[in-house]
Scaffold this active site. Sequence first.
Site, PDB file in Angstrom:
ATOM      1  N   ALA A 158    -110.644  75.735 -39.517  1.00 46.30           N
ATOM      2  CA  ALA A 158    -110.976  77.139 -39.770  1.00 46.30           C
ATOM      3  C   ALA A 158    -110.836  77.462 -41.241  1.00 46.30           C
ATOM      4  CB  ALA A 158    -110.076  78.049 -38.942  1.00 46.30           C
ATOM      5  N   GLY A 211    -107.095  80.722 -47.301  1.00 44.50           N
ATOM      6  CA  GLY A 211    -106.759  79.337 -46.990  1.00 44.50           C
ATOM      7  C   GLY A 211    -107.893  78.670 -46.247  1.00 44.50           C
ATOM      8  N   VAL A 258    -109.700  80.954 -43.564  1.00 47.25           N
ATOM      9  CA  VAL A 258    -109.089  82.265 -43.423  1.00 47.25           C
ATOM     10  C   VAL A 258    -109.477  83.124 -44.621  1.00 47.25           C
ATOM     11  CG1 VAL A 258    -106.945  83.554 -43.113  1.00 47.25           C
ATOM     12  CG2 VAL A 258    -107.159  81.249 -42.169  1.00 47.25           C
ATOM     13  N   ASP A 294     -96.324  72.350 -35.468  1.00 48.00           N
ATOM     14  CA  ASP A 294     -96.729  72.108 -36.858  1.00 48.00           C
ATOM     15  C   ASP A 294     -95.902  72.959 -37.824  1.00 48.00           C
ATOM     16  OD1 ASP A 294     -98.159  70.751 -38.779  1.00 48.00           O
ATOM     17  OD2 ASP A 294     -99.922  72.053 -38.678  1.00 48.00           O
TER      18      ASP A 294
END
Length: 313
Positions: free
Chosen positions: A33, A28, A35, A142
């Site tokens: 960031a 992802g 991943v 979130d």
Amino acid sequence: MATGSARTTLPALGAVVDGRFQLEGVLGSGSEAIVYRAADNRGGRPVALKVFRKPWNEGGERREVLIQRRIRHSGIVALQDYADHTGAGDAPDYAVLELVEGATLKNILSSGPAEPRLVAAWAESLLMSLAHIHSRGIVHHDIKPSNILIPHGPKGRIATHAKLTDFGIASSRALPCTSSGYGTAHYMSPEQAAGGTAGAAGDIYALGLVLLESLAGARPFPGGAIQSMLARTLRRPHIPADLGRRWAALIGAMTAVDPSERVTARQALRLLRRVQHADFRSHRPDRVRQAEQDMRRHKLAPSGLAVTENFAA
């Protein structure tokens, strides 16, 4: 490490980070960031390596790690290790996370609504996770389908438990989130959509919308971000009648416009038990239902000789 608005040079696939993590693929990517799926050369186990785009001391990366390392719960993706390379050139800062083999709830819902029994099972996992972090003064901020992982069960089936991930904008009493406009527009609570701040009740509201979307197959407040945000400050989401009164009671209690009127995670779990009980009763084998009907008839039968005669017949 560079300061100001410097951004870390992200490693390429196939690279070995810190002489330890062999990057095998991308799981992802977001604004903060990326991943990777990686193999840990020390133990040989696969991990999810979250490499931050900015240095540790410039954004919420440090807060995210400090918060998540306090959490140990089966319904939350575990933080296993992390690296702070401040002052060490352009080496990336990263977090080592538990690798969950499965799919995001967002991917699952792309093919349509989920079975109510599965949604109820996932809801239990997620509410228990929220109860755990809220009791420690942590708010996720979130909750949305893309931040919920559903592992693969036996033979590749969809598992009956869920894991909450991505604490990138989470906050705690000691480490508040200072970002403005945090969260995702389609799942923001009314108080946040109105320009206020959201606490634990905001997580409950967002999860209520996620559960409704999982059951109905569509976002409760469709349209653009602004239209969607405005609508939820004025009314509760529409809950289809065919979901039944128990689901309506649970989701309604989670999505009250006024945060003071919403249930806590533990209160929602009690309402969920009624949903699960009703679902269990509707899926019992015929022989079990017949036995229960026989027992009820026997309880209602007249006492004494009449009962004996009935059994004899």
